[in-house]
Design an enzyme around this catalytic site. Structure first.
Site, PDB file in Angstrom:
ATOM      1  N   LYS B  86      30.992  -3.736   6.303  1.00 33.79           N
ATOM      2  CA  LYS B  86      32.265  -4.215   5.568  1.00 33.79           C
ATOM      3  C   LYS B  86      32.413  -5.844   5.646  1.00 33.79           C
ATOM      4  CE  LYS B  86      33.408  -0.188   3.985  1.00 33.79           C
ATOM      5  NZ  LYS B  86      33.479   0.189   2.807  1.00 33.79           N
ATOM      6  N   GLU B 108      43.013  -1.782   1.639  1.00 34.97           N
ATOM      7  CA  GLU B 108      43.087  -0.428   1.760  1.00 34.97           C
ATOM      8  C   GLU B 108      42.029  -0.168   2.973  1.00 34.97           C
ATOM      9  OE1 GLU B 108      40.956  -1.810  -0.339  1.00 34.97           O
ATOM     10  OE2 GLU B 108      39.317  -0.523  -0.128  1.00 34.97           O
ATOM     11  N   SER B 377      24.855   1.882   8.324  1.00 30.17           N
ATOM     12  CA  SER B 377      26.068   0.916   7.567  1.00 30.17           C
ATOM     13  C   SER B 377      27.011   0.396   8.564  1.00 30.17           C
ATOM     14  CB  SER B 377      26.793   1.801   6.423  1.00 30.17           C
ATOM     15  OG  SER B 377      27.310   2.983   6.852  1.00 30.17           O
TER      16      SER B 377
END
Ligand SMILES: Cc1ncc(COP(=O)(O)O)c(C=O)c1O
Lengths: 257, 410
Positions: B86, B108, B377
């Protein structure tokens, strides 16, 4: 008769300084209550009503209408029921009714079928806040084909050029969002607003409806001479929640002298 | 992609008029940044000095031996600062926010990784920061809520709708339509209205660029298959972009199978047959919705995959047959996580573990002179409560009870 003609006729026949449009969320809290609210609204002089078909993701709405959408769906309200109810209402009352909803409702129903159905049950226009002209090739051509007014939305952030462009797609009236934000909070009617509504007036010959945060007679009074239609949304939903269906009539009556 | 942000029939920008100018500004800022080679250089520099780029590609020797098939390589996005891919997107958007001169960011978050990354970026760049998070996700990703607040962000609990990621996205949009002048919405994945899918994919492409180079250096050839979990699709798009031009590399996206594809309690939009085309949250893609277009309640043990929609770019690649989609169940995820910890000493996030599941199902059948890459990830630290609960870990329970007693006694 088209929505634009309807509005002209109401304006000329009844010599009103400003028209009133109200908003209901279908199936909230129930169709039975919707029925009572519409009756009170019409009997007390509301000129147009937008009926919101609930959607699970009402992105442009504030907390009160969001909750109304959600509760309506949790009660089991379906699009099919909304269409059935709308047919009954347009049969019963002789004022223009519009649908307000989000695009996915039309998309899943089938755009062509939705327009066809809305036309058939005598709906006069559609307010779909997540349908900008850039995405609306088929939407706008079908609106023309079925003579349903696609209500375009102006916002304070719209440039003059953008307003002109939007107006070219619209019919019936323009919905001028009174301020930034979502539905349900008070708007301050100040110089900034006057300047904005002036820009709206410049951009189009269509009647102007002003909505978002209009809740009292002073607000409606203020709009006389500036706009053609005052839109009351969240306020009546809250009123029904707090004081019940029977409080609507008096409230509506009190909005205009 | 068309200039309106379509990938095949998917994408677009179904936005309310009040945001039209804001999107014009964003599209321009993004287009300029993209043209400007200096921008990408600065971005890579930032990511290699503030985060841990390039992240390593790790040869998983023990897992490879365990399955006896193709060599397993793991792309280590868990080693990014804040513990997930992210950060790649967030730091890039942060640089754009600086260019646009805005002072406040909102986001969000589902798993909380995107929220933590955004709060971190805001702290570093000096922005005010508000994070929207569904009530259900707050309960299951509590450690990340703590860190966001400590980093100076305001975390707003979202109680509307299904109280998960999609509802947090709605709330973030509601904030944005009110304060677009000073605020940028840092969308966390390759979804939403144009230009977000394209923009987020661009920042995440750094994963694939590195992975392509690294696998050739270490293994001497391209991999046979690349596996990535798919929530919105940003880590998957990130790594897939390194191999899209090589049709011989099979790309596999793994969605949340929840309690199973037949259970109705999952978040598989493309794997299985429950998804259908729709328009919501500003874009057109395959959604989990009913016949009338109302979005459904999704389920996954992984908050970051528990979402009704999927990237329009991936929907297009799925439709064209370029990316294969599979689903991993909650139960399979726990088993794969356990095995990965025991064999390699790696703790993948619950989201990432979905990719491991599918790789483990297939890798034994691939020749030993071939290789696969799994995109890890993120790291699993944030999931400590969920994982401990799933393993019904006795000593952890004792600890929590004792801690609870300690607070109650005060
Ligand atoms: C570690 C991790 N992996 C994957 C995801 C899913 O997002 P995406 O599909 O955009 O990579 C998330 C989202 O929160 C995440 O935290």
């Amino acid at each position: 008769m088209s929505l634009a003609e309807d509005i002209k006729q109401i304006q000329s026949k009844q010599d009103k300084k400003i028209l009133l449009m109200t908003h209901i969320v279908l199936g909230y809290p129930s169709f039975e209550v919707n029925r009572g609210v519409v009756r009170q609204m019409v009997e007390n002089g509301v000129d147009l009503i937008e009926m919101q078909i609930p959607f699970s993701e009402p992105m442009a709405d504030g907390p009160v209408i969001v909750k109304a959408n959600q509760d309506a769906l949790e009660n089991g309200t379906t699009v099919a029921q909304c269409l059935e109810f709308a047919a009954e209402i347009t049969e019963t009352y002789d004022i223009p009714f519009l649908f307000m909803t989000y695009y996915n409702i039309l998309f899943k129903y089938g755009e062509e079928d939705f327009f066809k159905k809305a036309k058939k049950i005598n709906i006069k226009g559609l307010i779909v806040p997540d349908m900008p002209p850039e995405e609306g090739e088929t939407y706008f051509s079908r609106a023309r084909k079925y003579e349903l007014a696609p209500i375009m939305i102006f916002a304070p952030t719209s440039t003059n050029a953008r307003m002109k462009n939007l107006a070219g797609y619209g019919d019936g009236f323009i919905y001028c969002v009174a301020r930034k934000g979502v539905t349900g909070t008070q708007t301050s009617f100040d110089d900034e607003f006057n300047n904005y509504i002036g820009r709206c007036r410049q951009a189009t010959d269509l009647p102007l409806a002003v909505g978002f945060g209009i809740s009292a007679r002073e607000d409606v009074d203020y709009l006389i001479g500036k706009a053609d239609i005052a839109v009351i949304g969240t306020k009546t939903i809250k009123l029904v929640e707090k004081k019940g269906v029977d409080s609507v009539g008096l409230f509506i009556k009190g909005l205009r002298r | 992609m068309s200039n309106k942000g379509y990938f095949g029939q998917w994408g677009g920008a179904f936005i309310p008029e009040v945001l039209f100018e804001t999107f014009q500004e964003l599209k321009e800022a993004f287009a300029e940044a993209r043209q400007d080679e200096q921008f990408w250089r600065e971005y890579v520099n930032l990511m290699s000095t503030y985060s841990c780029r390039p992240t390593p590609l790790t040869f998983a020797e023990n897992l490879t031996r365990h399955f006896g098939g193709a060599r397993i390589y793991i792309k280590r996005e868990d080693l990014n600062h804040t513990g997930a891919h992210k950060a790649n997107n967030v730091m890039g958007q942060g640089m754009l926010v600086k260019r646009m001169g805005k002072k406040r960011v909102i986001a969000e978050t589902g798993a909380g990784q995107h929220g933590v990354a955004t709060a971190t970026m805001a702290a570093k760049f000096g922005f005010e920061c508000t994070i929207y998070m569904g009530e259900e996700d707050i309960m299951r990703q509590r450690p990340n809520v703590f860190w966001m607040e400590k980093l100076g962000a305001t975390v707003v609990t979202v109680t509307s709708g299904t109280r998960t990621l999609k509802d947090a996205i709605n709330e973030a949009f509601r904030d944005w339509v009110t304060r677009m002048d000073d605020t940028h919405y840092v969308l966390g994945t390759v979804c939403g209205p144009h230009p977000f899918p394209e923009m987020v994919a661009w920042f995440q492409s750094i994963i694939g660029q590195e992975a392509n180079r690294q696998i050739q250096e270490q293994f001497g050839a391209l991999p046979d298959r690349v596996y990535a979990c798919v929530g919105g699709g940003s880590n998957a798009m990130g790594i897939f972009q390194g191999f899209l031009d090589h049709p011989e590399v099979e790309l596999v996206g793994v969605e949340a199978g929840g309690r199973g594809l037949d259970s109705g309690r999952h978040a598989s939009r493309l794997a299985g047959t429950d998804g259908s085309a729709g328009v919501a949250q500003g874009y057109k893609t395959m959604f989990l919705q009913n016949d009338e277009g109302q979005m459904q309640d999704t389920h996954s043990v992984a908050a970051g995959l528990d979402y009704v929609g999927v990237s329009p770019i991936l929907a297009d690649l799925w439709e064209k047959g370029r990316v294969r989609f599979e689903a991993a169940t909650d139960e399979e995820v726990m088993a794969a996580l356990d095995l990965t910890m025991k064999k390699e000493g790696l703790i993948p996030a619950l989201e990432s573990s979905h990719a491991f599941v599918q790789a483990f199902k297939e890798v034994g059948d691939i020749e030993t002179d071939k290789a696969v890459i799994i995109n890890m990830s993120g790291r699993g630290d944030k999931d400590i409560f969920t994982i401990a609960h799933a393993f019904d870990d006795p000593s952890w329970k004792e600890f929590i009870i004792a801690k609870g007693d300690e607070y109650v006694a005060r």
